[in-house]
Design an enzyme around this catalytic site. Sequence first.
Site, short mmCIF file in Angstrom:
data_model
loop_
_atom_site.label_atom_id
_atom_site.label_comp_id
_atom_site.label_asym_id
_atom_site.label_seq_id
_atom_site.Cartn_x
_atom_site.Cartn_y
_atom_site.Cartn_z
N CYS A 63 -3.80 6.19 0.06
CA CYS A 63 -3.29 4.91 -0.42
C CYS A 63 -2.89 4.95 -1.90
CB CYS A 63 -4.33 3.81 -0.19
SG CYS A 63 -4.79 3.65 1.56
N SER B 87 -6.59 -3.10 14.40
CA SER B 87 -6.01 -2.40 15.55
C SER B 87 -7.04 -1.92 16.56
CB SER B 87 -5.17 -1.22 15.05
OG SER B 87 -5.96 -0.33 14.27
N LYS C 197 -12.06 -7.30 6.14
CA LYS C 197 -11.44 -6.44 7.12
C LYS C 197 -12.33 -5.23 7.38
CE LYS C 197 -7.51 -3.40 7.49
NZ LYS C 197 -6.54 -2.68 6.75
N ARG D 238 -3.24 3.72 12.31
CA ARG D 238 -2.76 4.94 11.64
C ARG D 238 -1.81 5.71 12.54
NH1 ARG D 238 -8.38 6.39 8.41
NH2 ARG D 238 -8.34 4.48 7.17
N CYS E 93 0.86 -1.18 0.00
CA CYS E 93 0.00 0.00 0.00
C CYS E 93 0.89 1.23 0.00
CB CYS E 93 -0.89 0.01 1.24
SG CYS E 93 -2.21 1.25 1.11
N TYR F 203 -3.26 -8.95 16.25
CA TYR F 203 -2.23 -8.48 17.20
C TYR F 203 -2.25 -9.33 18.47
CZ TYR F 203 -2.56 -4.66 13.91
OH TYR F 203 -2.58 -3.95 12.74
N LYS G 220 -12.55 -4.60 2.07
CA LYS G 220 -11.99 -3.74 3.11
C LYS G 220 -12.91 -2.54 3.27
CE LYS G 220 -7.89 -1.09 4.31
NZ LYS G 220 -6.51 -0.80 3.97
N GLU H 272 -16.61 -7.33 -4.91
CA GLU H 272 -15.17 -7.03 -4.82
C GLU H 272 -14.35 -8.33 -4.77
OE1 GLU H 272 -13.44 -4.21 -4.82
OE2 GLU H 272 -14.91 -2.64 -4.50
N CYS I 90 -0.09 4.19 1.64
CA CYS I 90 -0.45 5.17 2.68
C CYS I 90 0.64 5.38 3.74
CB CYS I 90 -1.79 4.83 3.33
SG CYS I 90 -1.76 3.34 4.34
C1 PBG Z 1 -3.55 0.30 4.68
C2 PBG Z 1 -3.82 -0.56 5.83
C3 PBG Z 1 -4.53 -0.19 6.96
C4 PBG Z 1 -4.57 -1.31 7.79
C5 PBG Z 1 -3.86 -2.33 7.16
N1 PBG Z 1 -3.41 -1.85 5.93
C6 PBG Z 1 -5.09 1.11 7.38
C7 PBG Z 1 -6.00 1.88 6.58
O1 PBG Z 1 -6.64 1.45 5.63
O2 PBG Z 1 -6.08 3.05 6.95
C8 PBG Z 1 -5.27 -1.32 9.10
C9 PBG Z 1 -4.96 -2.43 10.00
C10 PBG Z 1 -5.38 -2.20 11.39
O3 PBG Z 1 -6.13 -1.27 11.73
O4 PBG Z 1 -4.92 -2.98 12.23
N2 PBG Z 1 -2.31 0.12 4.17
#
Ligand code: PBG
Length: 303
Positions: A111, A255, A229, A186, A101, A294, A176, A214, A103
């Site tokens: 992204c 997270s 996700k 983030r 990604c 995690y 996602k 998707e 981002c």
């Molecule tokens: C984007 C990405 C994100 C997560 C994994 N890959 C964040 C987003 O889309 O802002 C989030 C994973 C998490 O919250 O644990 N590269």
Amino acid sequence: MVRETELSPSDFIYPIFVVEGRSVRHPIPSMPGIFNLSVDQAVEEARLVKNAGIPAIILFGIPGAKDARGSGAYDNAGVVPRAIRAIKELFPDLQIVADVCLCEYTDHGHCGVIQAQEVQNDATLPILAQAAVAYARAGADIIAPSDMMDGRIGAIRKALDEARFESLPIMSYAAKYASGFYGPFREAAQSTPQFGDRRGYQMDPANVREALKEVAQDLEEGADIVMVKPAMAYLDVIRRVKTQVNVPVAAYNVSGEYSMVKAAAQNGWIDYDRVMMEILTGIKRAGADLILTYHALDAVKLL
Ligand code: PBG
């Protein structure tokens, strides 16, 4: 004897955040127990994962410098390629998933590349493909695009094939959602968008038919594993995807889901071990074959 759902260490993929520097083990305040790790420390974390019987890690890189194109994402000498090489050298059997990604690598935190305050879908694809090839060359076992641009699975598959990585699998973040549960990530990745949000490319939490679309599109383009996700508020999506596809289904216990459980436990409001196992069992019961979490190192201690 009559239990229908059994968790095993082999269900888990453990996320690791890699940063520049040496001997860096910087705690992420909103994610107790999770750290930003320099390559040498990421290797030590990989050792714990391997010794716990967890088969795989997923790597996220936080570069020393960010720019508008996210060029750090495809730097062969970047933190992720270096971490892959260092971990593979010591633990060749540990599967390394490379998140793809922009981002974490863009100064604006989106992204993809930006023009007139808008993410440019098609201009982003070659950059993502270049990043995937850089991680493949470093020795990644699975490529996991998380950007949600349309057509990126096809673009990455083509680039991998041309670089002679025909047999390298792609785990697509297929469904996602645009979620508030990514907040702590983030903070960890310093990837909060500087303007706007990700609703232009991530999905509306209210939609499930769109998730199936998707997923079907990503499979058509060559995805080998599909992911849903976040996980906890999307168990029905995991189930629907599971019944629709005949490839492994992954779920990302993200997270914010982790932080809520940690915070409530620290306040003495819930029993951490019990709630964690209940959540992970629920995700597996819903149909996940693989769980990115995690909690993985905590959970295996109880198995
Ligand atoms: C984007 C990405 C994100 C997560 C994994 N890959 C964040 C987003 O889309 O802002 C989030 C994973 C998490 O919250 O644990 N590269």
